[in-house]
Design an enzyme around this catalytic site. Structure first.
Site, PDB file in Angstrom:
ATOM      1  N   ASN A   7       0.867  -1.175   0.000  1.00 23.36           N
ATOM      2  CA  ASN A   7       0.000   0.000   0.000  1.00 23.36           C
ATOM      3  C   ASN A   7       0.905   1.225   0.000  1.00 23.36           C
ATOM      4  OD1 ASN A   7      -1.759   2.085   0.505  1.00 23.36           O
ATOM      5  ND2 ASN A   7      -2.219   1.479   2.622  1.00 23.36           N
ATOM      6  N   TRP A   8       0.969   1.874  -1.148  1.00 27.09           N
ATOM      7  CA  TRP A   8       1.876   3.019  -1.269  1.00 27.09           C
ATOM      8  C   TRP A   8       1.324   4.289  -0.621  1.00 27.09           C
ATOM      9  CZ3 TRP A   8       5.041   3.587  -6.425  1.00 27.09           C
ATOM     10  CH2 TRP A   8       6.008   2.568  -6.451  1.00 27.09           C
ATOM     11  N   LYS A   9       0.038   4.312  -0.299  1.00 26.16           N
ATOM     12  CA  LYS A   9      -0.588   5.533   0.220  1.00 26.16           C
ATOM     13  C   LYS A   9      -0.294   6.684  -0.767  1.00 26.16           C
ATOM     14  CE  LYS A   9      -0.017   3.402   4.661  1.00 26.16           C
ATOM     15  NZ  LYS A   9       0.138   3.488   6.106  1.00 26.16           N
ATOM     16  N   HIS A  85      -9.273   1.322   4.793  1.00 26.35           N
ATOM     17  CA  HIS A  85      -7.971   1.458   5.468  1.00 26.35           C
ATOM     18  C   HIS A  85      -8.140   2.409   6.651  1.00 26.35           C
ATOM     19  CE1 HIS A  85      -3.861   2.678   6.304  1.00 26.35           C
ATOM     20  NE2 HIS A  85      -3.528   1.490   5.819  1.00 26.35           N
ATOM     21  N   GLU A  87      -6.570   4.861   7.648  1.00 28.24           N
ATOM     22  CA  GLU A  87      -6.408   6.297   7.359  1.00 28.24           C
ATOM     23  C   GLU A  87      -7.674   6.867   6.710  1.00 28.24           C
ATOM     24  OE1 GLU A  87      -2.693   5.758   5.327  1.00 28.24           O
ATOM     25  OE2 GLU A  87      -1.839   5.101   7.229  1.00 28.24           O
ATOM     26  N   GLU A 154      -5.368  -5.002  10.509  1.00 27.65           N
ATOM     27  CA  GLU A 154      -4.333  -3.994  10.724  1.00 27.65           C
ATOM     28  C   GLU A 154      -4.534  -3.317  12.074  1.00 27.65           C
ATOM     29  OE1 GLU A 154      -2.341  -2.770   6.830  1.00 27.65           O
ATOM     30  OE2 GLU A 154      -3.998  -1.416   7.172  1.00 27.65           O
ATOM     31  N   GLY A 160       2.815   1.969  10.730  1.00 26.56           N
ATOM     32  CA  GLY A 160       3.858   2.978  10.574  1.00 26.56           C
ATOM     33  C   GLY A 160       4.660   3.218  11.844  1.00 26.56           C
ATOM     34  N   SER A 196       3.635  -2.498  10.077  1.00 25.20           N
ATOM     35  CA  SER A 196       5.071  -2.627  10.369  1.00 25.20           C
ATOM     36  C   SER A 196       5.685  -3.946   9.892  1.00 25.20           C
ATOM     37  CB  SER A 196       5.331  -2.420  11.869  1.00 25.20           C
ATOM     38  OG  SER A 196       4.939  -1.118  12.251  1.00 25.20           O
ATOM     39  N   GLY A 217       2.920  -1.371   4.210  1.00 23.79           N
ATOM     40  CA  GLY A 217       2.920   0.056   3.908  1.00 23.79           C
ATOM     41  C   GLY A 217       4.310   0.538   3.533  1.00 23.79           C
ATOM     42  N   GLY A 218       4.969   1.206   4.472  1.00 20.10           N
ATOM     43  CA  GLY A 218       6.257   1.865   4.218  1.00 20.10           C
ATOM     44  C   GLY A 218       7.265   1.004   3.463  1.00 20.10           C
TER      45      GLY A 218
HETATM   46  P1  PGA Z   1       3.089   0.105   7.585  1.00 18.33           P
HETATM   47  O1  PGA Z   1       1.619   0.414   7.034  1.00 18.33           O
HETATM   48  O2  PGA Z   1       3.537  -1.194   6.951  1.00 18.33           O
HETATM   49  O3  PGA Z   1       3.920   1.281   7.145  1.00 18.33           O
HETATM   50  O4  PGA Z   1       2.982  -0.029   9.066  1.00 18.33           O
HETATM   51  C1  PGA Z   1       0.687  -0.615   6.869  1.00 18.33           C
HETATM   52  C2  PGA Z   1      -0.582  -0.074   6.248  1.00 18.33           C
HETATM   53  O5  PGA Z   1      -0.961   1.074   6.542  1.00 18.33           O
HETATM   54  O6  PGA Z   1      -1.230  -0.779   5.444  1.00 18.33           O
END
Ligand code: PGA
Length: 234
Positions: A7-9, A85, A87, A154, A160, A196, A217-218
């Protein structure tokens, strides 16, 4: 076979995506891999990495400035779409009802929705983790599921943050989600863990019972991390 979905956001560039696709072309994997990229990058093609989006409109068409429909995502090359998600839930007030409507639109367009559920830090402290993820699944999955769906667990406090729950906590959450899905006649629905995940912890995470893959994510933005994640997820 495990799912490895990034997930690149609102990050990344087309150049990084092209580099990722080039490097992925050389790896041997049985995993199903996808990157959920910003809408503008959906057109890129790869035999290894499927493309996904990060949001979808609850509407099919019409006067909804700025929205993108499932049909448009499919036409642009998306196979998957993340819905709900944390966010989106946090910054756009998306409720389980909205997430369910988005997942239904995704299925109607032939996309696989990746439906996210997870508890906040406050909910965790209050001992509500299992209640939140159970109601999240029951209320965010559409009534009549007519295609493939994926659930992503999640824990919102770990996204993050560079920290993950214990293996026991992940196992408990995934068992409860699997039981909820079985009660809903959706046995076999893949359940991914997200928050993470990196190239070092992915092997241990996917070895946990009922963990069918990861949502990253990251670490999915860096080819030096994401390629080993694909390779190590087994
Ligand atoms: P993260 O994000 O791997 O950077 O913790 C996960 C996500 O938001 O899907």
């Amino acid at each position: 076979m495990k799912f490895v979905i990034g997930n690149w956001k609102m990050n990344g560039t087309r150049a990084i995506l092209r580099e990722m696709i080039e490097r992925a072309a050389n790896i041997q994997t049985e995993n199903r891999v996808a990157l959920c990229v910003p809408f503008t990058m959906l057109g890129e093609k790869s035999d290894i990495i499927a493309m996904g989006a990060q949001d979808i409109s609850t509407h099919d068409r019409g006067a909804y400035t700025g929205e993108i429909s499932g049909a448009m995502l499919a036409e642009a090359g998306a196979k998957y779409v993340i819905v709900g998600h944390s966010e989106r839930r946090m910054y756009h007030d998306e409720t389980n009802d909205i997430v369910r409507a988005k997942a239904a639109r995704a299925l109607e367009s032939g996309l696989t929705p990746i439906i996210c559920v997870g508890e906040t830090a406050d909910e965790r402290r209050a001992g509500k983790t299992l209640e939140i993820i159970t109601s999240g699944v029951r209320e965010s999955v559409p009534e009549n599921v007519s295609g493939d769906i994926i659930i992503a667990y999640e824990p919102r406090w770990a996204i993050g943050a560079g920290i993950t729950p214990t293996a026991d906590d992940i196992a408990t959450a995934h068992r409860v989600i699997a039981e909820t899905l079985s009660y809903m006649h959706l046995i076999g629905t893949p359940i991914l863990y997200g928050a993470s995940v990196n190239s070092k912890n992915v092997a241990d995470i996917v070895a946990i019972e009922n963990v069918d893959g990861v949502l990253v994510g990251g670490a999915s933005l860096k080819p030096d991390e994401f390629i080993p994640i694909i390779e190590n997820a087994k």
